[in-house]
Design a protein around this motif. Structure first.
Motif, short mmCIF file in Angstrom:
data_model
loop_
_atom_site.label_atom_id
_atom_site.label_comp_id
_atom_site.label_asym_id
_atom_site.label_seq_id
_atom_site.Cartn_x
_atom_site.Cartn_y
_atom_site.Cartn_z
N TRP A 1 4.33 5.61 -5.48
CA TRP A 1 4.34 5.60 -6.95
C TRP A 1 3.35 6.62 -7.51
CZ3 TRP A 1 7.49 4.01 -10.55
CH2 TRP A 1 7.04 4.00 -11.87
N LEU A 2 2.19 6.71 -6.90
CA LEU A 2 1.18 7.66 -7.35
C LEU A 2 1.71 9.10 -7.21
CD1 LEU A 2 -1.67 8.30 -8.37
CD2 LEU A 2 -2.43 8.22 -5.98
N GLY A 3 2.31 9.40 -6.07
CA GLY A 3 2.86 10.73 -5.86
C GLY A 3 3.95 11.07 -6.85
N LEU A 4 4.83 10.12 -7.12
CA LEU A 4 5.90 10.34 -8.09
C LEU A 4 5.35 10.53 -9.49
CD1 LEU A 4 8.50 7.72 -6.85
CD2 LEU A 4 8.69 10.21 -6.68
N SER A 5 4.38 9.72 -9.86
CA SER A 5 3.84 9.80 -11.21
C SER A 5 3.07 11.11 -11.43
CB SER A 5 2.96 8.60 -11.53
OG SER A 5 1.83 8.58 -10.69
N GLN A 6 2.47 11.65 -10.40
CA GLN A 6 1.77 12.92 -10.52
C GLN A 6 2.71 14.07 -10.85
OE1 GLN A 6 -0.33 13.19 -6.80
NE2 GLN A 6 -2.13 12.12 -7.61
N HIS A 7 3.98 13.91 -10.50
CA HIS A 7 4.98 14.94 -10.76
C HIS A 7 5.93 14.57 -11.90
CE1 HIS A 7 3.80 17.37 -7.31
NE2 HIS A 7 3.69 16.24 -6.64
N GLY A 8 5.61 13.51 -12.62
CA GLY A 8 6.42 13.09 -13.76
C GLY A 8 7.78 12.54 -13.37
N LEU A 9 7.87 11.90 -12.23
CA LEU A 9 9.16 11.41 -11.72
C LEU A 9 9.27 9.88 -11.72
CD1 LEU A 9 9.47 13.84 -8.69
CD2 LEU A 9 10.66 13.99 -10.88
N GLY B 1 0.82 -1.21 0.00
CA GLY B 1 0.00 0.00 0.00
C GLY B 1 0.86 1.26 0.00
N LEU B 2 1.93 1.25 0.78
CA LEU B 2 2.83 2.41 0.83
C LEU B 2 3.55 2.61 -0.50
CD1 LEU B 2 4.38 1.91 4.37
CD2 LEU B 2 2.66 3.57 3.68
#
Length: 53
Positions: free
Chosen positions: A19-27, A13-14
């Motif tokens: 991954w979601l947070g990184l993908s939202q910023h294109g990282l 879950g973590l």
């Protein structure tokens, strides 16, 4: 089954949230190092309290 699922199912879950947070910023493809430093003695207590660490 992914490597994470087979070795650390409790962290899945973590990992998904990170991954979601990184993908939202294109990282998604970036690499980073992380370090953990623990001060058991408490000698840095004031630095933690002031937000320096």
């Amino acid at each position: 089954m992914t490597k994470i699922e087979s070795h650390a199912l409790g962290l899945l879950g973590l990992v998904k949230k990170a991954w979601l947070g990184l993908s939202q910023h294109g990282l998604e493809g970036e690499r980073a190092k992380a370090a953990l430093c623990l001060d058991h003695s408490g000698s840095m207590r004031t630095l933690y309290a002031k937000g320096f660490v």
